[in-house]
Design a protein around this motif. Structure first.
Motif, PDB file in Angstrom:
ATOM      1  N   GLN A   9      17.044  -0.400   5.918  1.00  0.00           N
ATOM      2  CA  GLN A   9      16.701   0.535   4.770  1.00  0.00           C
ATOM      3  C   GLN A   9      15.233   0.573   4.345  1.00  0.00           C
ATOM      4  N   LEU A  10      14.776   1.815   3.934  1.00  0.00           N
ATOM      5  CA  LEU A  10      13.263   1.925   3.417  1.00  0.00           C
ATOM      6  C   LEU A  10      13.651   2.466   1.978  1.00  0.00           C
ATOM      7  N   PHE A  11      12.922   1.703   0.964  1.00  0.00           N
ATOM      8  CA  PHE A  11      12.968   2.008  -0.385  1.00  0.00           C
ATOM      9  C   PHE A  11      11.611   2.302  -0.893  1.00  0.00           C
ATOM     10  N   ILE A  12      11.398   3.482  -1.525  1.00  0.00           N
ATOM     11  CA  ILE A  12      10.046   3.763  -2.223  1.00  0.00           C
ATOM     12  C   ILE A  12      10.144   3.900  -3.484  1.00  0.00           C
TER      13      ILE A  12
ATOM     14  N   HIS B  63      -0.119   3.084  -2.201  1.00  0.00           N
ATOM     15  CA  HIS B  63      -1.225   4.315  -2.291  1.00  0.00           C
ATOM     16  C   HIS B  63      -2.605   3.728  -1.989  1.00  0.00           C
ATOM     17  N   ALA B  64      -2.916   2.545  -2.136  1.00  0.00           N
ATOM     18  CA  ALA B  64      -4.356   2.118  -2.064  1.00  0.00           C
ATOM     19  C   ALA B  64      -4.918   1.996  -0.633  1.00  0.00           C
ATOM     20  N   TYR B  65      -4.133   2.516   0.445  1.00  0.00           N
ATOM     21  CA  TYR B  65      -4.880   2.286   1.641  1.00  0.00           C
ATOM     22  C   TYR B  65      -5.431   3.668   2.331  1.00  0.00           C
ATOM     23  N   ASP B  66      -6.365   3.940   3.052  1.00  0.00           N
ATOM     24  CA  ASP B  66      -7.099   4.764   3.631  1.00  0.00           C
ATOM     25  C   ASP B  66      -6.275   5.379   4.856  1.00  0.00           C
TER      26      ASP B  66
ATOM     27  N   PRO C 284     -11.826   9.634  -7.133  1.00  0.00           N
ATOM     28  CA  PRO C 284     -10.785  10.368  -7.028  1.00  0.00           C
ATOM     29  C   PRO C 284      -9.681   9.946  -7.984  1.00  0.00           C
ATOM     30  N   VAL C 285      -8.823  10.934  -8.464  1.00  0.00           N
ATOM     31  CA  VAL C 285      -8.006  10.918  -9.348  1.00  0.00           C
ATOM     32  C   VAL C 285      -7.005   9.808  -9.485  1.00  0.00           C
ATOM     33  N   ASP C 286      -6.434   8.945  -8.499  1.00  0.00           N
ATOM     34  CA  ASP C 286      -5.664   8.063  -8.396  1.00  0.00           C
ATOM     35  C   ASP C 286      -6.462   6.902  -8.849  1.00  0.00           C
ATOM     36  N   LEU C 287      -7.852   6.643  -8.590  1.00  0.00           N
ATOM     37  CA  LEU C 287      -8.644   5.498  -8.902  1.00  0.00           C
ATOM     38  C   LEU C 287      -8.859   5.549 -10.398  1.00  0.00           C
ATOM     39  N   LEU C 288      -9.165   6.841 -10.946  1.00  0.00           N
ATOM     40  CA  LEU C 288      -9.365   6.965 -12.328  1.00  0.00           C
ATOM     41  C   LEU C 288      -8.072   6.514 -13.152  1.00  0.00           C
ATOM     42  N   ILE C 289      -7.082   6.925 -12.591  1.00  0.00           N
ATOM     43  CA  ILE C 289      -5.604   6.565 -13.220  1.00  0.00           C
ATOM     44  C   ILE C 289      -5.737   5.185 -13.210  1.00  0.00           C
ATOM     45  N   GLN C 290      -5.993   4.304 -12.042  1.00  0.00           N
ATOM     46  CA  GLN C 290      -5.952   2.897 -12.128  1.00  0.00           C
ATOM     47  C   GLN C 290      -6.993   2.428 -13.029  1.00  0.00           C
TER      48      GLN C 290
ATOM     49  N   THR D  44       4.538   1.930  -5.689  1.00  0.00           N
ATOM     50  CA  THR D  44       3.597   2.845  -6.017  1.00  0.00           C
ATOM     51  C   THR D  44       3.488   3.435  -7.253  1.00  0.00           C
ATOM     52  N   ALA D  45       2.208   3.608  -7.687  1.00  0.00           N
ATOM     53  CA  ALA D  45       2.068   4.589  -9.090  1.00  0.00           C
ATOM     54  C   ALA D  45       1.584   5.923  -8.759  1.00  0.00           C
ATOM     55  N   THR D  46       0.895   5.905  -7.598  1.00  0.00           N
ATOM     56  CA  THR D  46       0.404   7.299  -7.384  1.00  0.00           C
ATOM     57  C   THR D  46       0.245   7.759  -5.996  1.00  0.00           C
ATOM     58  N   LEU D  47       1.333   8.079  -5.473  1.00  0.00           N
ATOM     59  CA  LEU D  47       1.575   8.359  -4.184  1.00  0.00           C
ATOM     60  C   LEU D  47       1.782   9.590  -3.846  1.00  0.00           C
ATOM     61  N   PRO D  48       0.908  10.513  -3.239  1.00  0.00           N
ATOM     62  CA  PRO D  48       1.002  11.959  -2.780  1.00  0.00           C
ATOM     63  C   PRO D  48       2.372  12.422  -2.039  1.00  0.00           C
ATOM     64  N   LEU D  49       2.783  13.668  -2.285  1.00  0.00           N
ATOM     65  CA  LEU D  49       4.189  13.700  -1.549  1.00  0.00           C
ATOM     66  C   LEU D  49       3.803  13.725   0.130  1.00  0.00           C
ATOM     67  N   SER D  50       2.714  14.029   0.391  1.00  0.00           N
ATOM     68  CA  SER D  50       2.743  14.212   1.790  1.00  0.00           C
ATOM     69  C   SER D  50       2.491  12.526   2.358  1.00  0.00           C
ATOM     70  N   GLN D  51       2.154  11.805   1.735  1.00  0.00           N
ATOM     71  CA  GLN D  51       2.136  10.386   2.205  1.00  0.00           C
ATOM     72  C   GLN D  51       3.657   9.764   2.083  1.00  0.00           C
ATOM     73  N   ARG D  52       4.395  10.059   1.057  1.00  0.00           N
ATOM     74  CA  ARG D  52       5.789   9.668   1.151  1.00  0.00           C
ATOM     75  C   ARG D  52       6.602  10.218   2.088  1.00  0.00           C
ATOM     76  N   GLN D  53       6.250  11.641   2.406  1.00  0.00           N
ATOM     77  CA  GLN D  53       6.966  12.140   3.513  1.00  0.00           C
ATOM     78  C   GLN D  53       6.791  11.418   4.968  1.00  0.00           C
TER      79      GLN D  53
END
Length: 895
Positions: free
Chosen positions: A309-312, A464-467, A662-668, A492-501
């Motif tokens: 199982q994978l949990f996000i 979310h922190a990886y390129d 980038p916005v995720d880094l500013l949030i962090q 994760t705190a800031t994961l775009p939908l495309s990456q979760r997909q």
């Protein structure tokens, strides 16, 4: 020795391990006995009490008893190559069979074993040596049998950390025959007696199945790790003393099993742990009443499915994601199929923090009778030394063989001396994601990492922190973990939908499940997938205490940022200014320090400090700005830092300025703004230094204002979209606007961008595709199995990145002169001075450093001989350098 050998059974005329004649005790350990020592370790590692054998048996559709005997039989053949006369002639004075001039040891014994097997396996199948039940097979069945036996043999012959090939070698060049002995005949006699001892029940129906062979290929990486560990532990003469008198294998096998049991018990591999059932958070904290956060409540109640199982888990900082992951991990452990967990984080600093945070908590996952090992996957040299002593001890008398190989126990000492590597074998471990990712890259001994992971719940924090390059490696690792039957939890705190997909469908593809389109846009969110047709996307209520709003205002010039800092200082407030490059941070620090009324309250923190100075700075910052800091220490304190600030320090400030990012880094970064309760303060406000807003920016929009930022973030559209969405929203309002902020930056298509940014976006997309291609090129072909090919295999110090950078990096060692004018380490006098004296520079930066010469070079070489941590490093004596300087307050300042 040759006289003693007269009349011995043929296979006992060959030694498996040897030591110098000056050592006490037998000079050699007979090869058949060493082979059984290793097999006995492998036998216990596959005991019925361990989930691994049941996982393997389930995946291979075999009774665990049949599979255990099959694998251990092949493990007993791992050193067949030592029957080569070329190997036997290595140690003068230990000749049980005489050397032959025609047989020179120019290839490793593991490769010679593969060579011998490829030459005689069919003969041994037919003549009864292997006790194989012959029957007529069709062509497909013969091909499948060849593949299955080839994979099984590759697993054991590759016990020195990489698959081996026999191409281009001739048996006659290494295996000899004379009036005293026939090497191949001796090997056959050993195999025949060993097969009789094992009373092997060959699973013919499976061995001749193409589907079964394909499943075996996928599991072969884990099996190879099992073989490596078995060989290393079985080569430890502390528990397996040398025996140089022959005996039957049937008589020795029970003795080997007893020795192996002792070795495993003393090295920490002999115990099995009983997971506790999860009984609520109060059980973790001595019965205290603890109210779970909404996310924690959700994972307490979610129904666990059978299989991988994978949990996000997506939620803001402070929502209790770590504890939620631990709840899930304990429930998964209790459900069976896993023996431990590995907590993977993006940096060493975050790993250190998580290691401390887990503390004694990991013990709560198991009953009192268990004693789980708990290891940090980097640094931690004290832990490393204790582990080496307790695991294998010193092996000073073990021979280092020729032809580019070290003895098994010498390799074991070297490998286990690196705590980053040993971590995946611990029951519970915390470390960087890199240590896990190295399992899917062609590093030697990567199979041992996969063997360790196969027994664990894999938890990846800050996913979310990886390129895009590292994410591609992570998807491959997760896919392999799923195929091995493991489960994973991503935080994760800031994961775009495309990456979760991509993460969800990568997992599903590994389990042969159809891809699925994710629909849920709520935040916080719990996602779960397995191999079934559906995916659970469960919105979670936000924790009230985690809701926060941070206003965002804009600065257009560095002078304005300096004024903002000084104004805050005049009001007695603490300030952080996060810059995107080290050079910009140094320049800002020097400017602010000149104007600060108390310059000593100004601190610079970035990545180009020697570790000893970095530790001092971290301690100073935590004292002034950490959770327990006092008002007087905080008054007027200024921290100028790069992104290492938000990655490594649990501190907070009253006022924050940040270069545009980038916005995720500013949030962090905003998460470090008024992070802790400290009485009444003005509402939090993030000041962002950015170019003047432009609805139609040109190509040089970012470069003209912040050239360093444009170098770090070349996709200018990301920064422009960040500024756009933050201006539209008026600030950072979490968790309400989390999806709006992320998708407003990462979910925007190219055609909607201003024309001036489209070229940079297209260029970035092209570079991203190149990075993905590079990841695929670097990745091992895990589906092909642990078999020999032309893939170049690397040692750990060689750079095939788990992170992709524009250029390689170099570990630089700072030196200084002592009172006598000689050179010493920068951290001379400190424990672990060799590590504490190091910093990392890009290769182009390191080339600017002057070379040592004369007596200084000789002194450096002496230091390298004394400290193994200085291997593969470059020395630097700053006082002799006019172009580049080093200052404990400024770090490395490039000209």
């Amino acid at each position: 020795m040759g006289m003693l050998a007269k009349g011995w059974p043929l296979c006992f005329l060959y030694w498996g391990k040897a030591r110098p004649a000056s050592s006490e005790g037998p000079a050699c350990h007979l090869l058949p006995f060493h082979s059984l020592d290793v097999a006995a370790v492998g036998w216990h590692l596959l005991s019925p009490e361990r989930p691994l054998i049941h996982l393997l048996a389930h995946r291979l559709a075999l009774p665990s008893t049949v599979l255990r005997s099959l694998l251990v039989f092949f493990l007993g053949l791992h050193d067949l190559g030592k029957f080569a006369r070329a190997f036997q002639g290595l140690v003068p004075g230990t000749y049980l069979v005489p050397p032959l001039a025609s047989c020179q040891y120019t290839e490793r014994h593991d490769r010679l074993g593969a060579l011998l097997w490829s030459e005689v396996a069919i003969r041994w199948l037919r003549d009864g040596t292997l006790r194989f039940p012959l029957q007529p097979f069709n062509a497909d069945q013969r091909d499948a049998l060849s593949t299955s036996l080839g994979v099984l043999s590759s697993v054991v012959f590759g016990h020195h950390g990489k698959p081996v090939v026999r191409d281009g070698l001739r048996v006659q060049s290494f295996f000899g025959e004379d009036q005293h002995a026939d090497d191949i005949q001796a090997a056959g006699a050993f195999v025949a007696e060993w097969s009789a001892v094992m009373e092997l029940e060959w699973p013919v129906e499976q061995l001749i199945s193409r589907e079964w062979a394909a499943s075996l290929r996928g599991l072969s990486w884990t099996l190879a790790g099992w073989a490596v560990l078995s060989d290393w532990l079985g080569s430890n003469q502390t528990y397996f003393e040398y025996v140089d008198e022959p005996d039957s294998l049937e008589a020795y096998w029970p003795m080997a099993l007893e020795k192996a049991e002792t070795a495993l018990r003393h090295t920490g591999f002999g115990h099995t742990l009983e997971p506790r059932p999860y009984a609520g958070l109060g059980a973790w904290f001595n019965g205290e009443a603890v109210t779970p956060t909404p996310l924690q409540k959700a994972v307490e109640e979610i129904e666990l499915q059978a299989g991988p199982q994978l949990f996000i888990l997506e939620d803001v900082t402070g929502a209790g994601k770590t504890e939620a992951a631990c709840i899930l991990a304990q429930r998964l452990l209790r459900s069976g199929g896993s023996e431990g967990l590995y907590f993977a984080l993006p940096t060493m600093a975050t790993s250190n923090a998580m290691y401390t945070r887990l503390g004694a908590l990991h013990r709560r996952f198991y009953t009192e009778k268990g004693e789980p090992s708990f290891v940090l996957a980097h640094g931690a040299r004290e832990l490393n030394e204790d582990f080496v002593r307790s695991l294998v001890g010193d092996q000073p008398d073990d021979r280092n063989y020729q032809a580019g190989e070290a003895s098994a126990s010498a390799q074991c000492n070297h490998w286990l001396a690196d705590s980053r590597k040993k971590a995946l074998l611990a029951d519970v471990a915390v470390g960087t994601i890199d240590q896990a990712l190295m399992g899917v890259l062609p590093f030697r001994h990567q199979s041992l990492r996969l063997y360790g992971l196969a027994r664990k719940v894999l938890i990846v924090d800050e996913v979310h922190a990886y390129d895009v390059y590292t994410r591609s490696l992570l998807v491959a690792l997760l896919a392999h973990h799923a195929r091995q039957g493991g489960s994973a939890i991503l935080l994760t705190a800031t994961l775009p939908l495309s990456q979760r997909q991509a993460l969800v469908n990568g997992w599903r593809q590994a389990l042969n499940a159809a891809p699925i389109s994710l629909q849920e846009t709520e935040f916080p969110l719990l996602t779960r997938t397995g191999g079934d047709p559906s995916v659970l996307e469960q919105p979670v209520e936000a924790r009230p205490a985690s809701r926060r709003s941070v206003a965002v205002d804009w600065l257009e010039h560095e002078d304005q940022a300096v004024e903002a800092v000084i104004n805050a200082v005049s009001e007695g407030r603490s300030v952080a200014w996060v810059r995107n490059t080290v050079d910009d941070a140094i320049q800002a620090y020097q400017t602010v320090r000149e104007r600060h009324p108390e310059p000593d309250r100004c601190v610079l923190f970035h990545s180009r400090f020697a570790m000893v100075d970095r530790q001092e700075i971290e301690s100073r910052v935590l004292s002034a700005l950490g959770k327990e800091s006092e008002p007087e220490a905080r008054r007027g304190q200024v921290l100028i830092a790069t992104q290492v600030f938000q990655e490594s320090l649990d501190c907070d400030v009253d006022v924050m300025i940040s270069d545009l990012a980038p916005v995720d880094l500013l949030i962090q970064r905003a998460g470090r703004l008024q992070r802790h309760a400290r009485g009444e303060r003005p509402p939090p406000r993030l000041w962002v230094l950015a170019p003047p807003w432009d609805e139609r920016p040109g190509v040089s929009w970012l470069r003209d204002a912040l050239p360093g930022t444009s170098f770090v973030y070349p996709d200018v559209a990301i920064c422009w979209l960040t500024q756009k969405v933050l201006r539209e929203q008026g600030g950072i309002h979490l968790p309400k606007d989390a999806r709006v902020l992320l998708e407003g930056v990462y979910g925007v298509s190219e055609e909607t961008l201003p024309k001036g940014l489209r070229d940079s976006r297209l260029q970035q997309e092209g570079e991203d595709q190149g990075r993905i291609a590079m990841a695929r090129y670097n990745l091992l072909d895990l589906a092909a199995g642990y078999v020999g090919d032309d893939q170049p295999w690397l040692d750990d110090h060689q750079e095939i990145g788990t992170r992709l950078s524009d250029e390689p990096t170099v570990n630089v060692v700072l030196l200084k002169r002592d009172a006598e004018g000689g050179i010493v380490l920068w951290a001379q006098g400190e424990q672990h001075a060799a590590m504490l004296s190091q910093l990392r520079l890009r290769e182009s930066q390191a080339r600017k450093l002057p070379e040592l010469a004369g007596p200084d070079l000789a002194a450096w070489e002496e230091l390298q001989g004394r400290y193994k941590a200085l291997k593969y490093t470059r020395p630097w004596l700053p006082e002799a350098d006019v172009a580049v300087r080093y200052d404990p307050a400024l770090g490395c300042v490039l000209g």
